[in-house]
Scaffold this motif. Structure first.
Motif, PDB file in Angstrom:
ATOM      1  N   GLU A  40       0.821  -1.215   0.000  1.00 35.00           N
ATOM      2  CA  GLU A  40       0.000   0.000   0.000  1.00 35.00           C
ATOM      3  C   GLU A  40       0.851   1.260   0.000  1.00 35.00           C
ATOM      4  OE1 GLU A  40      -0.693   0.234   4.859  1.00 35.00           O
ATOM      5  OE2 GLU A  40      -2.368  -0.263   3.514  1.00 35.00           O
ATOM      6  N   GLU A  41       2.132   1.138   0.334  1.00 26.55           N
ATOM      7  CA  GLU A  41       3.025   2.293   0.338  1.00 26.55           C
ATOM      8  C   GLU A  41       3.684   2.519  -1.026  1.00 26.55           C
ATOM      9  OE1 GLU A  41       5.919   1.725   3.354  1.00 26.55           O
ATOM     10  OE2 GLU A  41       4.483   1.578   5.001  1.00 26.55           O
ATOM     11  N   ILE A  42       3.494   1.580  -1.956  1.00 25.55           N
ATOM     12  CA  ILE A  42       4.242   1.617  -3.217  1.00 25.55           C
ATOM     13  C   ILE A  42       3.301   1.819  -4.403  1.00 25.55           C
ATOM     14  CG2 ILE A  42       5.781   0.317  -4.735  1.00 25.55           C
ATOM     15  CD1 ILE A  42       6.692  -1.242  -2.247  1.00 25.55           C
ATOM     16  N   GLU A  43       3.645   2.778  -5.259  1.00 25.88           N
ATOM     17  CA  GLU A  43       2.891   3.030  -6.482  1.00 25.88           C
ATOM     18  C   GLU A  43       3.720   2.718  -7.733  1.00 25.88           C
ATOM     19  OE1 GLU A  43      -0.235   3.815  -6.776  1.00 25.88           O
ATOM     20  OE2 GLU A  43      -0.587   3.927  -4.626  1.00 25.88           O
ATOM     21  N   GLU A  44       5.050   2.825  -7.622  1.00 30.68           N
ATOM     22  CA  GLU A  44       5.926   2.594  -8.766  1.00 30.68           C
ATOM     23  C   GLU A  44       7.084   1.690  -8.355  1.00 30.68           C
ATOM     24  OE1 GLU A  44       7.046   6.199 -10.856  1.00 30.68           O
ATOM     25  OE2 GLU A  44       5.353   7.261  -9.960  1.00 30.68           O
ATOM     26  N   GLU A  55      12.785 -11.899 -12.320  1.00 31.58           N
ATOM     27  CA  GLU A  55      11.548 -12.674 -12.335  1.00 31.58           C
ATOM     28  C   GLU A  55      10.521 -12.018 -11.410  1.00 31.58           C
ATOM     29  OE1 GLU A  55       9.859 -17.102 -11.116  1.00 31.58           O
ATOM     30  OE2 GLU A  55      11.925 -16.908 -11.872  1.00 31.58           O
ATOM     31  N   MET A  56       9.422 -11.563 -12.009  1.00 31.29           N
ATOM     32  CA  MET A  56       8.341 -10.956 -11.227  1.00 31.29           C
ATOM     33  C   MET A  56       7.185 -11.941 -11.177  1.00 31.29           C
ATOM     34  SD  MET A  56       6.535  -7.214 -11.578  1.00 31.29           S
ATOM     35  CE  MET A  56       7.825  -6.449 -10.580  1.00 31.29           C
ATOM     36  N   ARG A  57       6.709 -12.209  -9.968  1.00 33.49           N
ATOM     37  CA  ARG A  57       5.665 -13.209  -9.805  1.00 33.49           C
ATOM     38  C   ARG A  57       4.671 -12.771  -8.734  1.00 33.49           C
ATOM     39  NH1 ARG A  57       9.980 -17.734  -7.556  1.00 33.49           N
ATOM     40  NH2 ARG A  57      10.540 -16.685  -5.610  1.00 33.49           N
ATOM     41  N   PRO A  58       3.478 -13.383  -8.723  1.00 32.12           N
ATOM     42  CA  PRO A  58       2.450 -12.968  -7.760  1.00 32.12           C
ATOM     43  C   PRO A  58       2.854 -13.297  -6.326  1.00 32.12           C
ATOM     44  CG  PRO A  58       1.492 -14.239  -9.570  1.00 32.12           C
ATOM     45  CD  PRO A  58       2.975 -14.387  -9.670  1.00 32.12           C
ATOM     46  N   SER A  59       2.438 -12.431  -5.424  1.00 32.27           N
ATOM     47  CA  SER A  59       2.664 -12.643  -4.001  1.00 32.27           C
ATOM     48  C   SER A  59       1.420 -13.261  -3.375  1.00 32.27           C
ATOM     49  CB  SER A  59       2.988 -11.310  -3.328  1.00 32.27           C
ATOM     50  OG  SER A  59       3.006 -11.444  -1.922  1.00 32.27           O
ATOM     51  N   ASP A  60       1.620 -14.014  -2.289  1.00 32.29           N
ATOM     52  CA  ASP A  60       0.486 -14.629  -1.603  1.00 32.29           C
ATOM     53  C   ASP A  60       0.002 -13.791  -0.417  1.00 32.29           C
ATOM     54  OD1 ASP A  60       2.612 -14.969   0.058  1.00 32.29           O
ATOM     55  OD2 ASP A  60       2.468 -17.154   0.208  1.00 32.29           O
ATOM     56  N   ASN A  61       0.521 -12.543  -0.327  1.00 35.04           N
ATOM     57  CA  ASN A  61       0.077 -11.635   0.729  1.00 35.04           C
ATOM     58  C   ASN A  61       0.092 -10.205   0.193  1.00 35.04           C
ATOM     59  OD1 ASN A  61       2.844 -10.758   0.899  1.00 35.04           O
ATOM     60  ND2 ASN A  61       3.252 -12.542   2.191  1.00 35.04           N
ATOM     61  N   ARG A 107      -1.715  -8.543  -6.025  1.00 36.89           N
ATOM     62  CA  ARG A 107      -2.599  -8.088  -7.101  1.00 36.89           C
ATOM     63  C   ARG A 107      -3.090  -6.677  -6.777  1.00 36.89           C
ATOM     64  NH1 ARG A 107      -4.858 -10.432 -11.365  1.00 36.89           N
ATOM     65  NH2 ARG A 107      -6.780  -9.583 -12.220  1.00 36.89           N
ATOM     66  N   LYS A 108      -2.329  -5.725  -7.253  1.00 37.83           N
ATOM     67  CA  LYS A 108      -2.636  -4.312  -7.046  1.00 37.83           C
ATOM     68  C   LYS A 108      -2.284  -3.575  -8.329  1.00 37.83           C
ATOM     69  CE  LYS A 108      -0.819  -0.201  -4.784  1.00 37.83           C
ATOM     70  NZ  LYS A 108       0.087   0.374  -3.769  1.00 37.83           N
ATOM     71  N   ILE A 109      -3.078  -2.581  -8.690  1.00 37.87           N
ATOM     72  CA  ILE A 109      -2.783  -1.814  -9.901  1.00 37.87           C
ATOM     73  C   ILE A 109      -1.744  -0.738  -9.569  1.00 37.87           C
ATOM     74  CG2 ILE A 109      -3.697  -0.376 -11.752  1.00 37.87           C
ATOM     75  CD1 ILE A 109      -6.375  -1.726 -11.391  1.00 37.87           C
ATOM     76  N   PHE A 110      -0.485  -1.030  -9.873  1.00 40.03           N
ATOM     77  CA  PHE A 110       0.578  -0.064  -9.664  1.00 40.03           C
ATOM     78  C   PHE A 110       0.531   0.981 -10.777  1.00 40.03           C
ATOM     79  CE2 PHE A 110       1.962  -3.903  -7.556  1.00 40.03           C
ATOM     80  CZ  PHE A 110       2.503  -3.455  -6.365  1.00 40.03           C
ATOM     81  N   LYS A 111       1.052   2.140 -10.488  1.00 35.19           N
ATOM     82  CA  LYS A 111       1.090   3.192 -11.505  1.00 35.19           C
ATOM     83  C   LYS A 111       2.071   2.827 -12.604  1.00 35.19           C
ATOM     84  CE  LYS A 111       1.791   8.159 -12.138  1.00 35.19           C
ATOM     85  NZ  LYS A 111       2.133   9.450 -11.471  1.00 35.19           N
ATOM     86  N   GLU A 112       3.242   2.342 -12.239  1.00 32.59           N
ATOM     87  CA  GLU A 112       4.253   1.957 -13.228  1.00 32.59           C
ATOM     88  C   GLU A 112       5.135   0.859 -12.668  1.00 32.59           C
ATOM     89  OE1 GLU A 112       8.196   3.822 -15.463  1.00 32.59           O
ATOM     90  OE2 GLU A 112       6.550   5.160 -14.899  1.00 32.59           O
ATOM     91  N   LYS A 125       4.651 -12.774 -14.400  1.00 39.69           N
ATOM     92  CA  LYS A 125       3.404 -13.517 -14.421  1.00 39.69           C
ATOM     93  C   LYS A 125       2.331 -12.736 -13.685  1.00 39.69           C
ATOM     94  CE  LYS A 125       1.457 -18.047 -13.243  1.00 39.69           C
ATOM     95  NZ  LYS A 125       1.726 -19.377 -12.619  1.00 39.69           N
ATOM     96  N   GLU A 126       1.176 -12.593 -14.344  1.00 42.20           N
ATOM     97  CA  GLU A 126      -0.001 -11.945 -13.744  1.00 42.20           C
ATOM     98  C   GLU A 126       0.348 -10.561 -13.179  1.00 42.20           C
ATOM     99  OE1 GLU A 126      -1.883 -14.597 -11.006  1.00 42.20           O
ATOM    100  OE2 GLU A 126      -1.721 -16.306 -12.362  1.00 42.20           O
ATOM    101  N   ILE A 127       0.881  -9.719 -14.041  1.00 44.42           N
ATOM    102  CA  ILE A 127       1.272  -8.370 -13.638  1.00 44.42           C
ATOM    103  C   ILE A 127       0.106  -7.414 -13.841  1.00 44.42           C
ATOM    104  CG2 ILE A 127       2.827  -6.446 -14.134  1.00 44.42           C
ATOM    105  CD1 ILE A 127       4.909  -8.458 -15.021  1.00 44.42           C
ATOM    106  N   THR A 128      -0.138  -6.554 -12.862  1.00 43.41           N
ATOM    107  CA  THR A 128      -1.178  -5.530 -12.979  1.00 43.41           C
ATOM    108  C   THR A 128      -0.546  -4.166 -12.730  1.00 43.41           C
ATOM    109  OG1 THR A 128      -1.780  -5.838 -10.641  1.00 43.41           O
ATOM    110  CG2 THR A 128      -3.043  -7.065 -12.265  1.00 43.41           C
ATOM    111  N   ALA A 129      -0.679  -3.277 -13.715  1.00 47.67           N
ATOM    112  CA  ALA A 129      -0.117  -1.927 -13.601  1.00 47.67           C
ATOM    113  C   ALA A 129      -0.717  -1.061 -14.690  1.00 47.67           C
ATOM    114  CB  ALA A 129       1.404  -1.956 -13.714  1.00 47.67           C
ATOM    115  N   GLU A 130      -0.764   0.224 -14.440  1.00 45.27           N
ATOM    116  CA  GLU A 130      -1.209   1.127 -15.500  1.00 45.27           C
ATOM    117  C   GLU A 130      -0.235   1.076 -16.665  1.00 45.27           C
ATOM    118  OE1 GLU A 130      -1.998   5.066 -14.181  1.00 45.27           O
ATOM    119  OE2 GLU A 130      -3.302   4.445 -12.535  1.00 45.27           O
ATOM    120  N   GLU A 131       1.062   1.021 -16.355  1.00 42.27           N
ATOM    121  CA  GLU A 131       2.078   0.964 -17.407  1.00 42.27           C
ATOM    122  C   GLU A 131       3.176  -0.018 -17.029  1.00 42.27           C
ATOM    123  OE1 GLU A 131       4.874   3.963 -20.125  1.00 42.27           O
ATOM    124  OE2 GLU A 131       3.894   4.703 -18.320  1.00 42.27           O
TER     125      GLU A 131
END
Length: 263
Positions: A40-44, A55-61, A107-112, A125-131
């Motif tokens: 929640e403290e991170i946008e980019e 390697e970027m992958r989904p977190s379980d928390n 699973r959070k929509i990061f700005k970048e 894998k399963e990346i969510t971001a505006e950019e």
């Protein structure tokens, strides 16, 4: 006696080298040191490496977790809402096995999200971001699942594989194949540019509205969306100009030498 000493030194050198190589190649989880941050403290997120894979992958928390082998300091800073990981210039002089930097995100929509490597593989894998921005000089880029507005990808020498993506995109490479699996409808103009390599653009469902402008200098264009009348050969180039429905967004695919598949 002299020959005995030489034999002893040779055996000792080989033994030390084996121990060193085993340590470099260890995959034990105890060899991984992790740092975590509240998402929640991170946008980019900005990640830069030299010879290491990313390697970027989904977190379980709800944490962002960054890890690499223990004993190697991972320079990480969190300033404001920007998390920066900078491993540029930190590759070992002798590296029998390419290290991998792991970044786990919820699973959070990061700005970048910006991933950059000089000579390594980028996978996500399963990346969510505006950019999402992915760049590499050499290696490979593999993204399996992206939800967001835009992808910018560039690799000088290597393949780019983007599966189950959405949003508009701008992709370029010099040498290597570009393979895309697209979900949903293309709502904004997008481009694919390669000098020498195959391009595969596959829509998971046929678009209702789309405009395609494709050309290749010394290759063929194969497609299942448009009729053969919309495919021409001019000045030695294969050119496809096709419109589905009202046209909508434009997909531009340009290759100097390579076959283009649009399905």
């Amino acid at each position: 006696m002299r020959n005995l000493n030489r034999r002893f030194m040779f055996i000792l050198t080989v033994a030390m080298l084996c121990v060193f190589m085993a340590a470099c190649g260890s995959d034990s989880t105890s060899d991984v040191e992790a740092k975590t941050f509240d998402a929640e403290e991170i946008e980019e997120i900005f990640v830069t490496t030299d010879g290491q894979n990313i390697e970027m992958r989904p977190s379980d928390n709800e944490k962002v977790k960054v890890s690499e082998k223990a004993g190697k300091e991972v320079p990480i800073t969190l300033e404001g809402n920007v998390l920066t990981v900078d491993l540029e210039g930190s590759s070992s002089l002798i590296n029998f096995k390419t290290d991998t930097l792991y970044v786990e995100v919820p699973r959070k929509i990061f700005k970048e999200i910006n991933l950059n490597t000089t000579s390594g593989k980028i996978s996500g894998k399963e990346i969510t971001a505006e950019e999402l921005i992915v760049t590499a000089d050499s290696g490979q880029i593999d993204i399996n699942g992206f939800e967001g507005k835009k992808i910018a990808g560039e690799i000088v020498a290597g393949d780019m594989n983007l599966k189950k993506i959405e949003g508009n995109f701008n992709l370029t490479n010099d040498t290597g194949d570009i393979d895309i699996s697209y979900k949903g409808a293309l709502e904004e103009d997008s481009t694919i540019t390669t000098h020498s390599g195959k391009v595969v653009m596959k829509f998971e469902s046929k678009p209702n509205s789309l405009k395609v402008e494709a050309s290749t200098g010394s290759g063929k264009i194969k497609n299942s969306l448009f009729s053969s009348e919309e495919l021409k050969v001019e000045g030695g180039k294969s050119i496809l100009n096709g419109i589905l429905g009202s046209g909508g967004a434009t997909l531009s695919v340009q290759s100097a030498s390579g076959t283009i598949y649009i399905d």
